[in-house]
Structures are given as C-alpha cells and as structure tokens.
Design a protein around this motif. Structure first.
Motif, PDB file in Angstrom:
ATOM      1  N   ASP A  98       0.848  -1.198   0.000  1.00 39.07           N
ATOM      2  CA  ASP A  98       0.000   0.000   0.000  1.00 39.07           C
ATOM      3  C   ASP A  98       0.883   1.247   0.000  1.00 39.07           C
ATOM      4  OD1 ASP A  98      -2.017   1.884   0.346  1.00 39.07           O
ATOM      5  OD2 ASP A  98      -2.175   1.514   2.505  1.00 39.07           O
ATOM      6  N   GLN A  99       1.329   1.643  -1.178  1.00 38.14           N
ATOM      7  CA  GLN A  99       2.311   2.716  -1.319  1.00 38.14           C
ATOM      8  C   GLN A  99       1.788   4.091  -0.906  1.00 38.14           C
ATOM      9  OE1 GLN A  99       3.331   2.165  -5.422  1.00 38.14           O
ATOM     10  NE2 GLN A  99       4.844   0.599  -4.960  1.00 38.14           N
ATOM     11  N   ASP A 100       0.477   4.333  -1.059  1.00 35.46           N
ATOM     12  CA  ASP A 100      -0.051   5.654  -0.714  1.00 35.46           C
ATOM     13  C   ASP A 100      -0.555   5.740   0.725  1.00 35.46           C
ATOM     14  OD1 ASP A 100      -2.483   4.308  -0.795  1.00 35.46           O
ATOM     15  OD2 ASP A 100      -3.253   5.399  -2.530  1.00 35.46           O
ATOM     16  N   GLY A 101      -0.479   4.626   1.468  1.00 31.72           N
ATOM     17  CA  GLY A 101      -0.864   4.627   2.875  1.00 31.72           C
ATOM     18  C   GLY A 101      -2.359   4.734   3.128  1.00 31.72           C
ATOM     19  N   SER A 102      -3.165   4.402   2.130  1.00 28.82           N
ATOM     20  CA  SER A 102      -4.622   4.520   2.262  1.00 28.82           C
ATOM     21  C   SER A 102      -5.233   3.407   3.118  1.00 28.82           C
ATOM     22  CB  SER A 102      -5.276   4.504   0.884  1.00 28.82           C
ATOM     23  OG  SER A 102      -5.094   3.233   0.271  1.00 28.82           O
ATOM     24  N   GLY A 103      -4.495   2.340   3.316  1.00 29.31           N
ATOM     25  CA  GLY A 103      -5.035   1.184   4.031  1.00 29.31           C
ATOM     26  C   GLY A 103      -5.618   0.136   3.115  1.00 29.31           C
ATOM     27  N   ASP A 104      -5.696   0.458   1.828  1.00 30.08           N
ATOM     28  CA  ASP A 104      -6.207  -0.458   0.810  1.00 30.08           C
ATOM     29  C   ASP A 104      -5.204  -0.541  -0.339  1.00 30.08           C
ATOM     30  OD1 ASP A 104      -8.659  -0.888   2.152  1.00 30.08           O
ATOM     31  OD2 ASP A 104      -9.534   0.891   1.210  1.00 30.08           O
ATOM     32  N   ILE A 105      -5.332  -1.577  -1.138  1.00 30.00           N
ATOM     33  CA  ILE A 105      -4.462  -1.760  -2.307  1.00 30.00           C
ATOM     34  C   ILE A 105      -5.295  -1.464  -3.548  1.00 30.00           C
ATOM     35  CG2 ILE A 105      -3.100  -3.423  -3.629  1.00 30.00           C
ATOM     36  CD1 ILE A 105      -2.727  -4.964  -0.939  1.00 30.00           C
ATOM     37  N   ASP A 106      -4.864  -0.467  -4.320  1.00 24.90           N
ATOM     38  CA  ASP A 106      -5.563  -0.187  -5.578  1.00 24.90           C
ATOM     39  C   ASP A 106      -4.906  -0.996  -6.692  1.00 24.90           C
ATOM     40  OD1 ASP A 106      -3.266   1.245  -6.540  1.00 24.90           O
ATOM     41  OD2 ASP A 106      -4.064   3.127  -5.747  1.00 24.90           O
ATOM     42  N   PHE A 107      -5.477  -0.923  -7.896  1.00 24.56           N
ATOM     43  CA  PHE A 107      -4.960  -1.744  -8.985  1.00 24.56           C
ATOM     44  C   PHE A 107      -3.503  -1.422  -9.299  1.00 24.56           C
ATOM     45  CE2 PHE A 107      -4.042  -2.629 -13.462  1.00 24.56           C
ATOM     46  CZ  PHE A 107      -4.160  -4.010 -13.422  1.00 24.56           C
ATOM     47  N   GLY A 108      -3.130  -0.147  -9.294  1.00 25.43           N
ATOM     48  CA  GLY A 108      -1.745   0.235  -9.571  1.00 25.43           C
ATOM     49  C   GLY A 108      -0.772  -0.390  -8.586  1.00 25.43           C
ATOM     50  N   GLU A 109      -1.118  -0.373  -7.321  1.00 23.17           N
ATOM     51  CA  GLU A 109      -0.262  -0.980  -6.294  1.00 23.17           C
ATOM     52  C   GLU A 109      -0.196  -2.490  -6.463  1.00 23.17           C
ATOM     53  OE1 GLU A 109      -1.082   2.329  -2.792  1.00 23.17           O
ATOM     54  OE2 GLU A 109      -2.510   0.697  -3.085  1.00 23.17           O
ATOM     55  N   PHE A 110      -1.327  -3.090  -6.800  1.00 22.10           N
ATOM     56  CA  PHE A 110      -1.390  -4.533  -7.032  1.00 22.10           C
ATOM     57  C   PHE A 110      -0.518  -4.927  -8.217  1.00 22.10           C
ATOM     58  CE2 PHE A 110      -3.535  -8.245  -8.977  1.00 22.10           C
ATOM     59  CZ  PHE A 110      -3.532  -9.124  -7.907  1.00 22.10           C
ATOM     60  N   ALA A 111      -0.649  -4.182  -9.321  1.00 19.05           N
ATOM     61  CA  ALA A 111       0.152  -4.461 -10.517  1.00 19.05           C
ATOM     62  C   ALA A 111       1.640  -4.260 -10.225  1.00 19.05           C
ATOM     63  CB  ALA A 111      -0.295  -3.564 -11.670  1.00 19.05           C
ATOM     64  N   HIS A 112       1.968  -3.234  -9.446  1.00 20.29           N
ATOM     65  CA  HIS A 112       3.365  -2.984  -9.083  1.00 20.29           C
ATOM     66  C   HIS A 112       3.931  -4.160  -8.288  1.00 20.29           C
ATOM     67  CE1 HIS A 112       6.916  -0.614  -8.164  1.00 20.29           C
ATOM     68  NE2 HIS A 112       6.765  -0.949  -6.896  1.00 20.29           N
ATOM     69  N   MET A 113       3.141  -4.688  -7.348  1.00 14.47           N
ATOM     70  CA  MET A 113       3.577  -5.843  -6.556  1.00 14.47           C
ATOM     71  C   MET A 113       3.865  -7.032  -7.462  1.00 14.47           C
ATOM     72  SD  MET A 113       1.448  -8.101  -3.744  1.00 14.47           S
ATOM     73  CE  MET A 113       0.341  -8.734  -5.007  1.00 14.47           C
ATOM     74  N   ILE A 114       2.972  -7.290  -8.405  1.00 18.43           N
ATOM     75  CA  ILE A 114       3.155  -8.433  -9.298  1.00 18.43           C
ATOM     76  C   ILE A 114       4.391  -8.242 -10.181  1.00 18.43           C
ATOM     77  CG2 ILE A 114       2.162  -9.667 -11.273  1.00 18.43           C
ATOM     78  CD1 ILE A 114      -0.540  -9.402  -9.839  1.00 18.43           C
ATOM     79  N   ARG A 115       4.590  -7.043 -10.687  1.00 19.11           N
ATOM     80  CA  ARG A 115       5.779  -6.781 -11.513  1.00 19.11           C
ATOM     81  C   ARG A 115       7.057  -6.975 -10.711  1.00 19.11           C
ATOM     82  NH1 ARG A 115       2.567  -2.275 -13.553  1.00 19.11           N
ATOM     83  NH2 ARG A 115       1.689  -2.944 -15.547  1.00 19.11           N
ATOM     84  N   ARG A 116       7.045  -6.552  -9.465  1.00 21.98           N
ATOM     85  CA  ARG A 116       8.224  -6.748  -8.598  1.00 21.98           C
ATOM     86  C   ARG A 116       8.496  -8.229  -8.401  1.00 21.98           C
ATOM     87  NH1 ARG A 116       9.607  -2.626  -4.793  1.00 21.98           N
ATOM     88  NH2 ARG A 116      11.318  -4.025  -4.325  1.00 21.98           N
ATOM     89  N   VAL A 117       7.451  -9.019  -8.207  1.00 27.21           N
ATOM     90  CA  VAL A 117       7.595 -10.468  -8.058  1.00 27.21           C
ATOM     91  C   VAL A 117       8.209 -11.051  -9.332  1.00 27.21           C
ATOM     92  CG1 VAL A 117       6.321 -12.637  -7.927  1.00 27.21           C
ATOM     93  CG2 VAL A 117       5.763 -10.780  -6.372  1.00 27.21           C
ATOM     94  N   GLN A 118       7.686 -10.627 -10.477  1.00 24.46           N
ATOM     95  CA  GLN A 118       8.188 -11.149 -11.755  1.00 24.46           C
ATOM     96  C   GLN A 118       9.652 -10.764 -11.964  1.00 24.46           C
ATOM     97  OE1 GLN A 118       5.048  -9.306 -14.096  1.00 24.46           O
ATOM     98  NE2 GLN A 118       4.341 -11.330 -14.716  1.00 24.46           N
ATOM     99  N   GLN A 119      10.028  -9.536 -11.635  1.00 22.24           N
ATOM    100  CA  GLN A 119      11.412  -9.093 -11.797  1.00 22.24           C
ATOM    101  C   GLN A 119      12.347  -9.890 -10.899  1.00 22.24           C
ATOM    102  OE1 GLN A 119      11.176  -4.899 -10.987  1.00 22.24           O
ATOM    103  NE2 GLN A 119      10.467  -4.409 -13.040  1.00 22.24           N
ATOM    104  N   LYS A 120      11.893 -10.164  -9.709  1.00 27.50           N
ATOM    105  CA  LYS A 120      12.720 -10.935  -8.776  1.00 27.50           C
ATOM    106  C   LYS A 120      12.969 -12.347  -9.296  1.00 27.50           C
ATOM    107  CE  LYS A 120      13.240 -11.998  -3.924  1.00 27.50           C
ATOM    108  NZ  LYS A 120      14.157 -11.116  -3.255  1.00 27.50           N
ATOM    109  N   HIS A 121      12.012 -12.898 -10.047  1.00 27.33           N
ATOM    110  CA  HIS A 121      12.142 -14.261 -10.569  1.00 27.33           C
ATOM    111  C   HIS A 121      12.812 -14.335 -11.934  1.00 27.33           C
ATOM    112  CE1 HIS A 121       9.850 -16.049  -7.352  1.00 27.33           C
ATOM    113  NE2 HIS A 121      10.147 -17.208  -7.870  1.00 27.33           N
ATOM    114  N   SER A 122      13.059 -13.193 -12.567  1.00 31.70           N
ATOM    115  CA  SER A 122      13.652 -13.251 -13.898  1.00 31.70           C
ATOM    116  C   SER A 122      15.160 -13.105 -13.851  1.00 31.70           C
ATOM    117  CB  SER A 122      13.056 -12.192 -14.802  1.00 31.70           C
ATOM    118  OG  SER A 122      13.218 -10.908 -14.259  1.00 31.70           O
TER     119      SER A 122
END
Length: 122
Positions: A98-122
């Motif tokens: 939750d990068q903006d500290g809202s307490g919720d995960i929006d789509f942008g934050e969710f997509a960022h998390m997934i991209r980070r996971v993919q980068q770590k595995h590549s």
C-alpha cells in the motif's frame, strides 16, 4: 517489496519423487511462496495478456467491488494462494504494498507488486 525480512520460514515444499527416490524438504519464506504462486499465473503470457490477467485477479480479490483490496480481502486472496500469514505479517505486507498509505491496495499498487515479483524471478 519481496524482502526476506519476514519472520523465519513457515512453509516447506516436499518433493516425494518417484518410488525409490529420496524425499526433499525445502524451507520457503512467505515471500517465496507468494512469488512462486504469482509467477505461475503469468508464465508464458504476452505483456497485454499479463495486464488482463492482473486485472482479472484484482477483480477476483476485490470482493466488495469497491475498486480496492482491503486487508481482509488481501488475506483471503493470499490464503487462496496457500500463503497463510499472521496478523503482524499481513500488516507488514499491506504496509509495503500500500504505497499511498490509504489502508487499501488499488490496482496500480497490485500491478506494481506483481511486476516486482516477476522481476525478482527473472
């Protein structure tokens, strides 16, 4: 995201192999289990299909259709991926995603998390 700073590993992968082979037990951290499960969803997909898959997963996890994933929805999504976290671990993960500290995960934050996971595995 995807540091190894969470508490000691709680997961084990057991490879039973074929009859007569040895059993291998490998410790996995929460991050490794999460990333392993996420990577499986996106293997072999084109970038366009990956974004569509991210949106599909996000919509599936956003149970109340508010356009965000709250802590309870995130816990349910992780448990669906066979990643079980304590309340403290969930809070740490939510705070990191939750990068903006809202307490919720929006789509942008969710997509960022997934991209980070993919980068770590590549």
């Amino acid at each position: 995201i995807l540091t190894d700073s969470l508490p000691k590993p709680l997961y084990f992968c057991v490879d039973m192999g074929w009859p007569g082979q040895s059993i291998e037990t490998v410790q996995r951290t929460h991050w490794q289990m999460l990333s392993q499960n996420i990577v499986r969803h996106f293997e072999g997909l084109s970038p366009e299909k990956q974004i569509a898959k991210m949106q599909e997963l996000f919509n599936e996890f956003d149970e109340d259709r508010q356009g965000t994933i709250d802590a309870d929805e995130f816990r349910a999504a992780l448990e669906n991926l066979h990643v079980h976290l304590s309340d403290e671990e969930l809070k740490e993960l939510m705070d990191e995603v939750d990068q903006d500290g809202s307490g919720d995960i929006d789509f942008g934050e969710f997509a960022h998390m997934i991209r980070r996971v993919q980068q770590k595995h590549s």
